[in-house]
Design a protein around this motif. Sequence first.
Motif, PDB file in Angstrom:
ATOM      1  N   THR A  20      29.616 -38.062 -19.929  1.00 34.16           N
ATOM      2  CA  THR A  20      28.466 -37.626 -20.717  1.00 34.16           C
ATOM      3  C   THR A  20      27.377 -37.145 -20.031  1.00 34.16           C
ATOM      4  OG1 THR A  20      29.212 -38.380 -22.907  1.00 34.16           O
ATOM      5  CG2 THR A  20      27.153 -37.650 -22.395  1.00 34.16           C
ATOM      6  N   LEU A  21      27.061 -38.147 -19.154  1.00 36.42           N
ATOM      7  CA  LEU A  21      25.953 -37.797 -18.158  1.00 36.42           C
ATOM      8  C   LEU A  21      25.945 -37.094 -17.117  1.00 36.42           C
ATOM      9  CD1 LEU A  21      24.841 -41.281 -17.798  1.00 36.42           C
ATOM     10  CD2 LEU A  21      23.882 -40.373 -19.209  1.00 36.42           C
ATOM     11  N   ARG A  22      26.857 -36.900 -16.892  1.00 32.05           N
ATOM     12  CA  ARG A  22      27.756 -36.205 -15.741  1.00 32.05           C
ATOM     13  C   ARG A  22      27.610 -34.719 -16.524  1.00 32.05           C
ATOM     14  NH1 ARG A  22      31.635 -37.784 -14.616  1.00 32.05           N
ATOM     15  NH2 ARG A  22      33.301 -36.785 -15.361  1.00 32.05           N
ATOM     16  N   LEU A  23      28.519 -34.484 -17.557  1.00 34.50           N
ATOM     17  CA  LEU A  23      28.018 -33.326 -18.170  1.00 34.50           C
ATOM     18  C   LEU A  23      26.634 -33.176 -18.288  1.00 34.50           C
ATOM     19  CD1 LEU A  23      31.413 -32.898 -20.603  1.00 34.50           C
ATOM     20  CD2 LEU A  23      30.541 -31.484 -18.418  1.00 34.50           C
ATOM     21  N   GLY A  24      25.769 -33.461 -18.825  1.00 35.91           N
ATOM     22  CA  GLY A  24      24.478 -33.272 -18.775  1.00 35.91           C
ATOM     23  C   GLY A  24      23.436 -33.008 -17.760  1.00 35.91           C
ATOM     24  N   ALA A  25      24.265 -33.211 -16.779  1.00 34.20           N
ATOM     25  CA  ALA A  25      23.797 -33.886 -15.431  1.00 34.20           C
ATOM     26  C   ALA A  25      23.652 -32.184 -14.886  1.00 34.20           C
ATOM     27  CB  ALA A  25      23.532 -34.201 -14.370  1.00 34.20           C
ATOM     28  N   ALA A  26      25.039 -31.792 -14.923  1.00 34.16           N
ATOM     29  CA  ALA A  26      25.278 -29.739 -14.892  1.00 34.16           C
ATOM     30  C   ALA A  26      24.935 -29.303 -15.837  1.00 34.16           C
ATOM     31  CB  ALA A  26      26.874 -30.305 -15.011  1.00 34.16           C
ATOM     32  N   ARG A  27      24.746 -29.270 -16.784  1.00 35.15           N
ATOM     33  CA  ARG A  27      24.031 -28.573 -17.797  1.00 35.15           C
ATOM     34  C   ARG A  27      22.005 -28.663 -17.569  1.00 35.15           C
ATOM     35  NH1 ARG A  27      25.704 -25.712 -21.418  1.00 35.15           N
ATOM     36  NH2 ARG A  27      24.175 -25.199 -22.904  1.00 35.15           N
ATOM     37  N   ILE A  28      21.200 -29.576 -16.793  1.00 36.42           N
ATOM     38  CA  ILE A  28      20.023 -29.016 -16.794  1.00 36.42           C
ATOM     39  C   ILE A  28      20.444 -27.703 -15.179  1.00 36.42           C
ATOM     40  CG2 ILE A  28      18.691 -30.044 -15.398  1.00 36.42           C
ATOM     41  CD1 ILE A  28      19.516 -32.846 -16.394  1.00 36.42           C
ATOM     42  N   GLY A  29      20.951 -28.145 -14.783  1.00 37.55           N
ATOM     43  CA  GLY A  29      21.033 -27.022 -13.670  1.00 37.55           C
ATOM     44  C   GLY A  29      21.548 -25.713 -14.433  1.00 37.55           C
ATOM     45  N   TYR A  30      22.315 -25.463 -15.033  1.00 41.46           N
ATOM     46  CA  TYR A  30      22.212 -24.061 -15.434  1.00 41.46           C
ATOM     47  C   TYR A  30      21.595 -23.739 -16.724  1.00 41.46           C
ATOM     48  CZ  TYR A  30      24.301 -21.226 -18.903  1.00 41.46           C
ATOM     49  OH  TYR A  30      25.016 -19.947 -19.834  1.00 41.46           O
ATOM     50  N   GLU A  31      21.040 -24.700 -17.136  1.00 35.38           N
ATOM     51  CA  GLU A  31      19.939 -24.544 -18.058  1.00 35.38           C
ATOM     52  C   GLU A  31      18.132 -24.361 -17.387  1.00 35.38           C
ATOM     53  OE1 GLU A  31      20.476 -24.368 -21.516  1.00 35.38           O
ATOM     54  OE2 GLU A  31      21.651 -25.043 -22.415  1.00 35.38           O
ATOM     55  N   THR A  32      18.315 -24.525 -16.404  1.00 29.91           N
ATOM     56  CA  THR A  32      17.167 -24.365 -15.773  1.00 29.91           C
ATOM     57  C   THR A  32      17.180 -22.966 -14.829  1.00 29.91           C
ATOM     58  OG1 THR A  32      16.254 -26.137 -15.173  1.00 29.91           O
ATOM     59  CG2 THR A  32      15.757 -24.512 -14.155  1.00 29.91           C
ATOM     60  N   ARG A  33      18.844 -22.600 -14.606  1.00 36.58           N
ATOM     61  CA  ARG A  33      18.352 -21.031 -13.887  1.00 36.58           C
ATOM     62  C   ARG A  33      18.329 -20.159 -14.628  1.00 36.58           C
ATOM     63  NH1 ARG A  33      23.338 -24.438 -11.773  1.00 36.58           N
ATOM     64  NH2 ARG A  33      24.420 -23.458 -12.848  1.00 36.58           N
ATOM     65  N   VAL A  34      19.056 -20.331 -16.221  1.00 34.58           N
ATOM     66  CA  VAL A  34      19.114 -19.626 -17.532  1.00 34.58           C
ATOM     67  C   VAL A  34      17.573 -18.884 -18.058  1.00 34.58           C
ATOM     68  CG1 VAL A  34      20.283 -18.689 -19.473  1.00 34.58           C
ATOM     69  CG2 VAL A  34      21.374 -19.619 -18.282  1.00 34.58           C
ATOM     70  N   TYR A  35      16.917 -20.018 -17.884  1.00 29.89           N
ATOM     71  CA  TYR A  35      15.110 -20.046 -17.774  1.00 29.89           C
ATOM     72  C   TYR A  35      14.835 -18.896 -17.111  1.00 29.89           C
ATOM     73  CZ  TYR A  35      10.808 -21.945 -18.814  1.00 29.89           C
ATOM     74  OH  TYR A  35       9.227 -21.937 -18.870  1.00 29.89           O
ATOM     75  N   PHE A  36      14.887 -19.233 -15.930  1.00 31.39           N
ATOM     76  CA  PHE A  36      14.122 -18.101 -15.007  1.00 31.39           C
ATOM     77  C   PHE A  36      14.375 -17.439 -14.444  1.00 31.39           C
ATOM     78  CE2 PHE A  36      12.362 -22.221 -13.296  1.00 31.39           C
ATOM     79  CZ  PHE A  36      11.302 -22.537 -13.614  1.00 31.39           C
ATOM     80  N   ARG A  37      16.475 -16.913 -15.336  1.00 30.47           N
ATOM     81  CA  ARG A  37      16.386 -15.569 -15.244  1.00 30.47           C
ATOM     82  C   ARG A  37      15.741 -14.440 -16.862  1.00 30.47           C
ATOM     83  NH1 ARG A  37      22.434 -17.441 -14.193  1.00 30.47           N
ATOM     84  NH2 ARG A  37      22.431 -17.589 -12.070  1.00 30.47           N
ATOM     85  N   ALA A  38      15.093 -15.548 -17.703  1.00 30.47           N
ATOM     86  CA  ALA A  38      14.658 -14.866 -18.436  1.00 30.47           C
ATOM     87  C   ALA A  38      13.149 -14.489 -18.203  1.00 30.47           C
ATOM     88  CB  ALA A  38      14.432 -15.497 -19.969  1.00 30.47           C
ATOM     89  N   GLY A  39      12.591 -12.877 -17.981  1.00 33.67           N
ATOM     90  CA  GLY A  39      11.342 -12.792 -17.454  1.00 33.67           C
ATOM     91  C   GLY A  39      10.948 -12.960 -18.691  1.00 33.67           C
ATOM     92  N   ASP A  40      10.647 -12.518 -20.169  1.00 38.97           N
ATOM     93  CA  ASP A  40      10.082 -12.918 -21.373  1.00 38.97           C
ATOM     94  C   ASP A  40       9.361 -14.545 -21.306  1.00 38.97           C
ATOM     95  OD1 ASP A  40      12.562 -13.348 -22.346  1.00 38.97           O
ATOM     96  OD2 ASP A  40      12.349 -11.604 -23.790  1.00 38.97           O
TER      97      ASP A  40
END
Length: 287
Positions: A20-40
């Motif tokens: 669970t923690l390993r998948l959560g850590a991977a999701r942090i990277g994914y969510e952060t990348r998606v966040y900075f790709r959304a300009g608005d």
Amino acid sequence: MNAATTTTTTRPARFGLARTLRLGAARIGYETRVYFRAGDTVFFTFLFPVVLLGIFSVAFQGMGNVGTNPDGSGGISQASYYLPGMIAAGILLSGMQNLGVDIAMERGDGTLKRLAGTPLPVMSYFIGKMGQVLVTSAAQVIILMLLAKLAFGVELPSEPEKWLTFLWVYLLGIVTAAVLGIAISRLPRSGKSAAAVIIPPLLILQFISGVYLSFSLLPEWLQNVASVFPLKWIAQGMRAALLPESFASAEAGGTWDLAGVAIVLGIWLVVGLVVCRLTFRWIRKDS
């Protein structure tokens, strides 16, 4: 008991804590990348407080220092005065607004429904969201302080106790805001209406909580309304950490009331956790 049965019973659980923690850590990277790709999203939650700090500091610098003595000496610059409020606003935007709108949109466009059909544990999903909020919010605070220091000459505190106050108010504030953001993501009935439902109330909250206007200038009844909500207390805690002690007299009650800050934010954190536990679903029941 045969060997096959023994192997099955001793095999680690599929959804163990480590996984669970390993998948959560991977999701942090994914969510952060998606966040900075959304300009608005980047502008209205990440850069918005930075832009406002620059605007307020430049627009009001002609008014002189805040809290000057009768002879015109002393006081602090406009940038110093607005910095705590902008950090508090950033916490609200990064936590409540960002997650509230984001999760509502993911529920509306079917993202959560698709995730429900995958082996991803719910806790890993939330670790990803919370981690993204912590990363982006910390980066925002650093940029705000660098702008205040380098562009406007703001003198940051030198006392360790001030920074200790800043740290616990920030951590308690951002975790509370993030949990409340997850809780209010249930309010919009569709992803398209998420921004319209969530952003206006939070904008009003910023105006009545001592972020853009001095809290002491508000009528008493409006101060009482704002005191129910967490943003007023986050802003007050940030002022306690970043402003001189003499400014405590301008607060309601004439003190920083850090115990009150901790109690109110703690209550909202518990309320948010309970609401999340009772209401979060991958899909709306009425969808």
